[in-house]
Design a protein around this motif. Sequence first.
Motif, PDB file in Angstrom:
ATOM      1  N   SER A  26       0.833  -1.209   0.000  1.00 12.62           N
ATOM      2  CA  SER A  26       0.000   0.000   0.000  1.00 12.62           C
ATOM      3  C   SER A  26       0.864   1.254   0.000  1.00 12.62           C
ATOM      4  N   LEU A  44       2.384   1.688  -3.507  1.00 12.81           N
ATOM      5  CA  LEU A  44       1.448   2.128  -4.548  1.00 12.81           C
ATOM      6  C   LEU A  44       0.990   3.568  -4.379  1.00 12.81           C
ATOM      7  N   THR A  45       1.047   4.075  -3.158  1.00 14.36           N
ATOM      8  CA  THR A  45       0.573   5.445  -2.932  1.00 14.36           C
ATOM      9  C   THR A  45       1.731   6.411  -2.719  1.00 14.36           C
ATOM     10  N   ASN A  46       2.936   5.868  -2.643  1.00 13.54           N
ATOM     11  CA  ASN A  46       4.126   6.702  -2.430  1.00 13.54           C
ATOM     12  C   ASN A  46       4.051   7.520  -1.149  1.00 13.54           C
ATOM     13  N   VAL A  47       3.576   6.890  -0.082  1.00 12.77           N
ATOM     14  CA  VAL A  47       3.635   7.530   1.241  1.00 12.77           C
ATOM     15  C   VAL A  47       4.153   6.521   2.261  1.00 12.77           C
ATOM     16  N   LEU A  90      -3.885  -5.143  -5.551  1.00 17.98           N
ATOM     17  CA  LEU A  90      -2.549  -4.626  -5.228  1.00 17.98           C
ATOM     18  C   LEU A  90      -1.500  -5.344  -6.083  1.00 17.98           C
ATOM     19  N   LEU A  92      -1.653  -4.269  -9.837  1.00 20.53           N
ATOM     20  CA  LEU A  92      -1.077  -2.936 -10.043  1.00 20.53           C
ATOM     21  C   LEU A  92       0.446  -2.999  -9.968  1.00 20.53           C
ATOM     22  N   ILE A 112       3.531  -2.104 -12.688  1.00 18.63           N
ATOM     23  CA  ILE A 112       4.649  -1.219 -12.314  1.00 18.63           C
ATOM     24  C   ILE A 112       5.992  -1.936 -12.493  1.00 18.63           C
TER      25      ILE A 112
END
Lengths: 342, 342
Positions: free
Chosen positions: B210, B213-216, B306, B309, B313
């Motif tokens: 997670s 995928l969200t870059n946090v 997930l 995706l 990538i």
Amino acid sequence: MSKAKVLLVGMGGVGSIAAYSLEKAGKSEVTAVVRSDYDTLIKEGFELQSCDFGKVDVFRPTNVCKSVDEAVSKHGPFDFVVFTMKNTPDVQPLNPFIEKCYHDDLGIVLLQNGYGIHKAVLQKFPSAYVISGVSMISSTLYGRTVKQVGPESVKIGVCDNGKTDYGKQEKKCKEFIELYSTDKNDVTFDENVNYTRWRKLVYNATINSSCALTNVDIGRLELFGGVDSIVRPAMAEVLAIAKSDGVELPESIMEFMIRSDDGEWYAPSMLVDIRKGNYTEYQVILGNALDVAKENGIAAPVLTVLYNLLHVIQWRTMEEKHRFTLPEKRPLPQDNFKIEFK
Amino acid sequence: MSKAKVLLVGMGGVGSIAAYSLEKAGKSEVTAVVRSDYDTLIKEGFELQSCDFGKVDVFRPTNVCKSVDEAVSKHGPFDFVVFTMKNTPDVQPLNPFIEKCYHDDLGIVLLQNGYGIHKAVLQKFPSAYVISGVSMISSTLYGRTVKQVGPESVKIGVCDNGKTDYGKQEKKCKEFIELYSTDKNDVTFDENVNYTRWRKLVYNATINSSCALTNVDIGRLELFGGVDSIVRPAMAEVLAIAKSDGVELPESIMEFMIRSDDGEWYAPSMLVDIRKGNYTEYQVILGNALDVAKENGIAAPVLTVLYNLLHVIQWRTMEEKHRFTLPEKRPLPQDNFKIEFK
């Protein structure tokens, strides 16, 4: 006959062509509200490279203002307000704009992406004339240049408020179509706005969001397996939700949408937003559809994950745009930390 | 007693500390295979800033080679081969390495992330001694500096090949533990490797992916809603799949993992990989778990999205790393275009 007064909010790729069409048709005077590109538009104007209108060296709507307040006090009242800005109600809701130019006879035109976007407007303005427009156009603003590569085709219909006589609402809608039509664009009355919006969502909720989350265009998404593994199951969910909302889309629409950018390494708008570090329209494209799914008890596991990921990314973008600041030390749940917006 | 010969592949954060521990323990001689950092390691050595061993100005394993071929011809045969490189079988499978150093008495130690990673090895080498190690360590290589901030704790167990006498396999495993143990690290025999790997997956398959995928980081993921909306449902799926595989994890493990980086804006390894433009271990972390889910008929909709995706990538990363080139014009399905790897 004196010209109609049209307030247009958002001079991006879609808005610029809409403003040009409206003035070109010769029946209305456009007052555009522009924020970041205000100086450019005032000093230089925009250049249009349009497949519909050819090359236009300098285009500037009749009036250009920095805010709706300024527009109303200098050029109001308006017959129509047309929203062509990006639709991000979580960041920038429409109602505060509408409040500033509202009167009983105003036509509110939503020329924006998403499903059910009229609901918030009618909640605040129950007797409003809300007009829904779905634009099929491929037009982007780069610097001061608007590049329109796909012809403008717009379907415009009534969002029945259930209060005012429907005939009057339809008349208002057709008035706007009359103002907007030129010999170049294709503006038609839409008997079933709901159908048109769900149809467009088959593309936007699935291809748009998958490309945005993986940072690849639709061509690569297909070659790398994402069309089969993510887009198709997500599209099936959109069709199921639409059906629960009374809109029966043919299954063939899935293939049609998947093939709609064939031959192009095309980057859908949400991917462009992500690449530019901009907010995405995930709320009106995915969020509103998922609200319908929840109401009607339709399972939508794929769309739900896509939505939840894009939600986190939207907040990341808010932080990047300094909408809030986080403390140096990560707060714990027991700290009851709340993000405060500036 | 002469020293055991250990071949170690991958001198990153985990591998460097493993190599140092093995040599520090004094019972083995390490031959390290290094690729991108070969020159640095040969000329300058690595500096360790280790919570276990303090500051070590220059560390260089006894032998440093560029390839397994070179290592075998100069320093082989080996008693053990230890894999500490990132586990990306879709990009760099292990078997070609093993092939080059294999003999009937070789201990193959997988000190890597993921679930079921021994299966591919045993498929190719059915009577091999495969040893599975789950390392709990927080150690990263920056330039030539290894920063180890979390103490090394490793659980090591047998991946029963079902052919060789289990006692002999266990003896081999315990030999390695003997070689690896120092007075600083905590290396224990693991009766149930499967349990330990599923347990670690509760974190890695969910928080890791997670965040990637969200870059946090995990702190932001929590504040922005992703822990509740994505991580918790994904964790419930991991627990269900593990259960179907005979491993019953307590529900409390979810909260334990969610709180395991408390107080830190911690970026999990897969997020670091994404930020560096590196490949991710999505295949062994998510893919292998989903294979079990499929086999056992367990629904895992969140993990599936997930995974899909991250798969797209991974291919994007392959293209960025010039593993293949795409044609200028996007191919259509009827072109039967196939990606050709260089």
